[in-house]
Scaffold this motif. Structure first.
Motif, short mmCIF file in Angstrom:
data_model
loop_
_atom_site.label_atom_id
_atom_site.label_comp_id
_atom_site.label_asym_id
_atom_site.label_seq_id
_atom_site.Cartn_x
_atom_site.Cartn_y
_atom_site.Cartn_z
N LYS A 49 -8.17 6.41 7.45
CA LYS A 49 -9.07 5.68 6.55
C LYS A 49 -10.54 5.89 6.89
CE LYS A 49 -8.83 1.22 8.90
NZ LYS A 49 -8.48 -0.17 8.74
N GLU A 50 -10.88 6.17 8.17
CA GLU A 50 -12.27 6.42 8.52
C GLU A 50 -12.73 7.82 8.09
OE1 GLU A 50 -10.23 5.10 11.12
OE2 GLU A 50 -10.97 3.09 10.75
N ASP A 51 -11.78 8.71 7.74
CA ASP A 51 -12.15 10.07 7.34
C ASP A 51 -12.76 10.13 5.95
OD1 ASP A 51 -11.18 11.02 9.73
OD2 ASP A 51 -9.21 11.52 8.92
N ALA A 80 0.89 -1.16 0.00
CA ALA A 80 0.00 0.00 0.00
C ALA A 80 0.93 1.21 0.00
CB ALA A 80 -0.89 0.00 1.23
N ALA A 81 0.76 2.10 -0.98
CA ALA A 81 1.68 3.22 -1.12
C ALA A 81 0.97 4.45 -1.67
CB ALA A 81 2.83 2.83 -2.06
N ASN A 131 -3.64 1.64 8.85
CA ASN A 131 -4.21 1.86 10.18
C ASN A 131 -3.68 3.15 10.80
OD1 ASN A 131 -5.72 -0.55 10.15
ND2 ASN A 131 -3.85 -1.68 10.61
N GLU A 132 -2.80 3.84 10.10
CA GLU A 132 -2.24 5.09 10.60
C GLU A 132 -2.77 6.27 9.78
OE1 GLU A 132 1.99 4.89 10.53
OE2 GLU A 132 2.10 3.27 11.99
#
Length: 166
Positions: free
Chosen positions: A137-139, A73-74, A99-100
Motif C-alpha cells: 500500500k505504501e508503493d 477488501a478484495a 497490510n501485506e
C-alpha cells in the motif's frame, strides 16, 4: 492504492441455469474467497462493476465489497468472459490484507517499432504478455498495464526495468 466500492448480494442458487437467469437480468455471478474463509457465492450488477473498474488501475483496483453489511477488501483474481460477446460472465474475487504485499497480473504493452523490424524486415514476437507485479500500500497505485518502447532494441529484444513505463 486505487480503491473502489462495489455492492454485492449473496446468492443461494447456483448452477448453469441460475447463472444464465442472473446474466439475463444484467447481474454477474461471482465468488469471493481468501485466507481462512469459506467461499461465498455472490452476484454483482454489471453497471456497478463497470463503474468500479473505470479508474486508472482497471481490473487491478482494490475493491471494497459490501455484502449485506460485511465489507471485504478484495481484488479480481479471475474474470471470465463470453467467447464471442466478450461480456463478463463470472468473477472470482480474492480477499486481501491491506497490510501485506498484493500480487497482481499486469499486461505488457509494446510500443514503437524495433530497429530490427525496420532495418532487417524482422518481427517482434514477445514471449510474455503479462507479468506479476508485487505492490504494497505504501508503493502507491496499482497499474493497469506497463508500456515498453521497443525502438531502442536491436535484433534480440530484451526488456529491462528501466524501459518500462506506466
Amino acid at each position: 492504492m486505487s480503491t473502489a466500492k462495489l455492492a454485492a448480494k449473496p446468492r443461494t442458487v447456483t448452477g448453469s441455469a441460475a447463472a444464465r437467469r442472473l446474466r439475463a437480468q444484467d447481474h454477474i455471478p461471482a465468488v469471493i474467497y481468501g485466507h481462512g474463509m469459506t467461499p461465498v457465492s455472490l452476484t454483482v450488477e454489471r453497471r456497478d462493476l463497470r463503474i468500479a473498474l473505470s479508474g486508472a488501475a482497471g481490473a487491478n483496483t482494490v475493491l471494497t465489497l459490501d455484502v449485506e453489511g460485511t465489507s471485504y477488501a478484495a481484488v479480481i483474481k479471475e474474470m471470465q468472459r463470453h467467447p464471442i460477446k466478450r461480456t463478463v460472465s463470472h468473477i472470482d474475487f480474492q480477499t486481501v490484507d491491506m497490510n501485506e504485499t498484493i500480487t497482481v497480473n499486469v499486461r505488457v504493452h509494446l510500443t514503437g517499432e524495433a530497429k530490427g523490424v525496420t532495418s532487417h524486415g524482422g518481427m517482434v514476437d514477445p514471449a510474455v504478455d503479462h507479468i506479476e507485479v508485487h505492490n504494497h500500500k505504501e508503493d502507491g497505485n496499482l497499474v493497469r498495464c506497463l508500456r515498453s518502447d521497443c525502438w531502442h532494441c536491436g535484433n534480440h529484444y530484451r526488456c529491462c526495468h528501466g524501459c518500462m513505463h506506466q
